[in-house]
Design an enzyme around this catalytic site. Structure first.
Site, mmCIF file in Angstrom:
data_model
loop_
_atom_site.group_PDB
_atom_site.id
_atom_site.type_symbol
_atom_site.label_atom_id
_atom_site.label_comp_id
_atom_site.label_asym_id
_atom_site.label_seq_id
_atom_site.Cartn_x
_atom_site.Cartn_y
_atom_site.Cartn_z
ATOM 1 N N GLU A 174 7.376 -0.878 2.991
ATOM 2 C CA GLU A 174 7.371 -2.464 2.724
ATOM 3 C C GLU A 174 7.988 -3.165 3.972
ATOM 4 O O GLU A 174 8.606 -4.150 3.750
ATOM 5 C CB GLU A 174 8.043 -2.566 1.529
ATOM 6 C CG GLU A 174 7.416 -2.004 0.194
ATOM 7 C CD GLU A 174 8.051 -2.448 -1.336
ATOM 8 O OE1 GLU A 174 8.907 -3.435 -1.272
ATOM 9 O OE2 GLU A 174 7.364 -1.982 -2.187
ATOM 10 N N TYR A 240 2.701 -2.972 -8.867
ATOM 11 C CA TYR A 240 3.535 -2.647 -10.003
ATOM 12 C C TYR A 240 2.949 -3.334 -11.229
ATOM 13 O O TYR A 240 2.630 -4.725 -10.994
ATOM 14 C CB TYR A 240 5.032 -2.975 -10.000
ATOM 15 C CG TYR A 240 6.030 -2.387 -9.128
ATOM 16 C CD1 TYR A 240 6.423 -1.058 -9.782
ATOM 17 C CD2 TYR A 240 6.085 -2.078 -7.722
ATOM 18 C CE1 TYR A 240 7.095 -0.148 -8.934
ATOM 19 C CE2 TYR A 240 7.054 -1.559 -6.925
ATOM 20 C CZ TYR A 240 7.495 -0.457 -7.532
ATOM 21 O OH TYR A 240 8.069 0.405 -7.112
ATOM 22 N N GLU A 297 3.739 3.518 -4.529
ATOM 23 C CA GLU A 297 4.783 3.012 -5.507
ATOM 24 C C GLU A 297 3.924 2.366 -6.684
ATOM 25 O O GLU A 297 3.163 1.361 -6.457
ATOM 26 C CB GLU A 297 5.831 1.856 -5.025
ATOM 27 C CG GLU A 297 6.806 2.542 -4.250
ATOM 28 C CD GLU A 297 7.730 1.603 -3.586
ATOM 29 O OE1 GLU A 297 8.252 0.394 -4.274
ATOM 30 O OE2 GLU A 297 8.400 1.868 -2.473
#
Ligand code: SF4
Lengths: 497, 91
Positions: A174, A240, A297
């Site tokens: 990130e 997410y 992720e």
């Protein structure tokens, strides 16, 4: 509501990489400490400090790969703090998440041991944000060099004679955010520089993973691919599923409304568009798909459980999460030509975990059960599958009610995974199985289903939601007719011939 | 517009006494759900001398803010093998 599915068992779309079933462990909240690592002197039964109950449960999942040490933690992690006698290791504060004291008791040796015990591949995230080129280069040397060098000697002094095998290495995490707030042009240049010194020693060949975009940051993907694609084996994507809004309230993990149920599943399906569009950008620079997309992720992200430290990201896990897992894994299968790995966040006690712990207590979440039911797809051939059927509608919005994926394993067994996302309607499905090469010989099926939107397991009732044998089906002239319960994930095993 | 703001280092992840007071003022802390004041203090005393307490607020074993969970009758201290909130353990 009826749904017609056609599976062409003689049409393969390539292998479903087992690494799609990967996990992510970050030094965050109680993921590593308490969740995995309790230390050798704990009265929780452990193997060299790693708790046995968690180890046993994870072994059953046949985890292929485990990412570590972060996340945001990766870009402030200095690996030299986490080696040598534990009592001498540095203590530091994890400023990103909850201000927890990090005593560095779980470091490189402990992580590599965990991977050995789980028989999985380690995937290490290196520090670009606050580390140096030298530090990253020496870490790889420490872990993989089989000759005479200061790093190899140091590893031996610390009790590990032979180097480890390390394939997967991420150059930063990130870096558009917590990993340095960089612009893509800057990161692309740093990536080119740092990866140069991630060396291959002896037989060890490192698979280099560049930091890719957050969600729909297509400019990031375009720039990093344009500037650095010859130097990478894969690039990451993070997404997410958040029913609300990240900054203003994500929504609760339990006690949510039907509308939140619908929104969550709709947002989970967004993964398909993200992969499709990022993959199209990758195609411009990598038309032969040499470079893999790694969704390292993913998972649900809700408000923390009331009364818990907000920096620990501890949330419950319900049948809604099970459906997010099933849908997402089906999407990854459909993109198996590009998606070569995925790592759900995070393995224990953080976000969409497969395991929750509290002291000596442990429970398996509905997401665990989906991973366990779906593990049959690992390394299997993805079969051609089509579906047409009714949609699931709420307040004028629609999503497909049933999601399907099918594969054939090395023994010729066919597995079909089906998710019925409707919160209130059964799904009548007819699965036409073509190209089997013989009549259906045997069918077995398992289902995870619930009768309330937020059904979940608790430490008091850890088996409230577990899969059971599914029998609401019949076979007629080669067509499998099944009645899928609302809010259910079902996996069929079909043997033919 | 892509939102690449850092997720981890915002103030909402810091627990301060105002936040704890705000939570304790919510309806779930009705008196019938809470332990007596003296039991609350006994529980908190145990936490204050516990090696698992972090930063004066957070129990590392369960992630709870102890000033909040120690209020609730149904909650138990999760220390492995020993309930440090029980009077015997503390004395
Ligand atoms: S383990 Fe028990 S005594 Fe220790 S901090 Fe947690 S709740 Fe308090």
């Amino acid at each position: 509501m009826s749904h017609v599915i056609t599976i062409n068992a003689d049409v393969s779309h390539g292998t479903i990489n087992r690494n799609i079933y990967g996990h992510f462990s970050e030094h965050l909240g109680r993921c590593i400490y308490e969740g995995i690592w309790v230390g050798e002197d704990s009265n929780i039964p452990n193997t060299e400090g790693i708790r046995n109950d968690v180890l046993e449960a994870l072994k059953k999942l046949k985890i292929p790969v485990l990412r570590w040490p972060g996340g945001c933690f990766a870009d402030e992690y200095h690996w030299k703090d986490g080696i040598g006698p534990r009592e001498n290791r540095k203590r530091m504060i994890n400023t990103h998440w909850g201000g927890v004291v990090e005593n560095n008791h779980f470091g490189t040796h402990e992580f590599m041991r965990l991977c050995e015990l789980l028989e999985c591949e380690p995937y290490i995230s290196g520090n670009v944000g606050s580390g140096t080129v030298q530090e990253m280069s020496e870490w790889v040397e420490y872990m993989t060099f089989d000759g005479v060098s200061p790093m190899a000697e140091w590893r031996k002094e610390n009790g590990r004679e032979k180097p480890w095998k390390l394939k997967y290495f991420g150059v930063g995490n990130e870096n558009w955010g917590c990993g340095g707030n960089m612009r893509p042009e800057y990161y692309a240049d740093l990536y080119r520089q740092y990866q140069t010194y991630v060396r291959n020693y002896g037989e060890n060949k490192v698979y280099k993973i560049a930091c890719g975009p957050n969600v729909d940051d297509y400019r990031w993907m375009e720039t990093v691919m344009r500037e650095a694609h010859p130097f990478m084996d894969a690039i990451s994507l993070h997404y997410y599923t958040i029913p609300g809004e990240f900054w203003t309230g994500k929504g609760p993990a339990t006690g949510f409304t039907e509308q939140e149920w619908f929104t969550t599943l709709k947002k989970a399906l967004h993964m398909d568009e993200l992969i499709t569009r990022h993959s199209a950008i990758m195609d411009q620079y990598d038309p032969n798909k040499r470079i893999g997309l790694i969704v390292d992720e993913w998972g649900t992200w809700y408000d923390v459980e009331p009364g818990t430290n907000p920096g620990f990201l501890y949330q419950q896990n319900t049948i809604r999460d099970a459906l997010v897992a099933g849908l997402t894994l089906n999407i990854f299968h459909e993109h198996n030509d590009r998606v070569v790995m995925a790592n759900i966040a995070q393995i224990v006690n953080v976000l969409q975990s497969v395991i929750l712990t509290e002291g000596e207590k442990m429970l398996l979440t509905p997401t665990y059960h989906v991973f366990n039911m779906y593990k049959v797809h690992q390394d299997a051939e993805r079969l051609d599958a089509h579906i047409s059927g009714s949609e699931y509608e709420m307040d004028g919005e629609k999503i497909p009610q049933v999601s399907v994926s099918a594969s054939k394993d090395a023994e010729g067994k066919i597995h079909v995974s089906l998710c019925n996302v409707s919160h209130d309607s059964q799904a009548d499905v007819s699965v036409a199985l073509r190209g089997l090469g013989g009549p259906i010989f045997k069918i077995k099926a398992e289902q995870l289903a619930a009768d309330s939107l937020d059904a979940h397991n608790t430490f008091e009732a850890p088996d409230a939601l577990t899969p059971s044998t599914f029998s609401a089906y019949e076979v007629e002239e080669g067509v499998l007719h099944a009645k899928l319960a609302p809010m259910s994930v079902t996996v069929f095993e079909i043997t033919a011939g | 517009m892509v939102d690449n703001r850092c997720k981890g280092c915002r103030d909402d992840y810091v627990v301060d006494s105002k936040q704890i007071e705000r939570v304790l003022a919510s309806p779930m802390f009705r008196s019938d759900r809470c332990v007596s004041d003296s039991e609350y203090l006994t529980r908190l005393d145990a936490c204050m001398s516990c090696p698992k307490l972090q930063g004066g607020t957070t129990c590392l074993v369960c992630g709870c803010i102890v000033q909040i969970t120690a209020k609730l009758k149904e909650k138990r201290c999760p220390y492995p093998g020993e309930d440090r909130w029980s009077i015997e353990a503390v004395s």
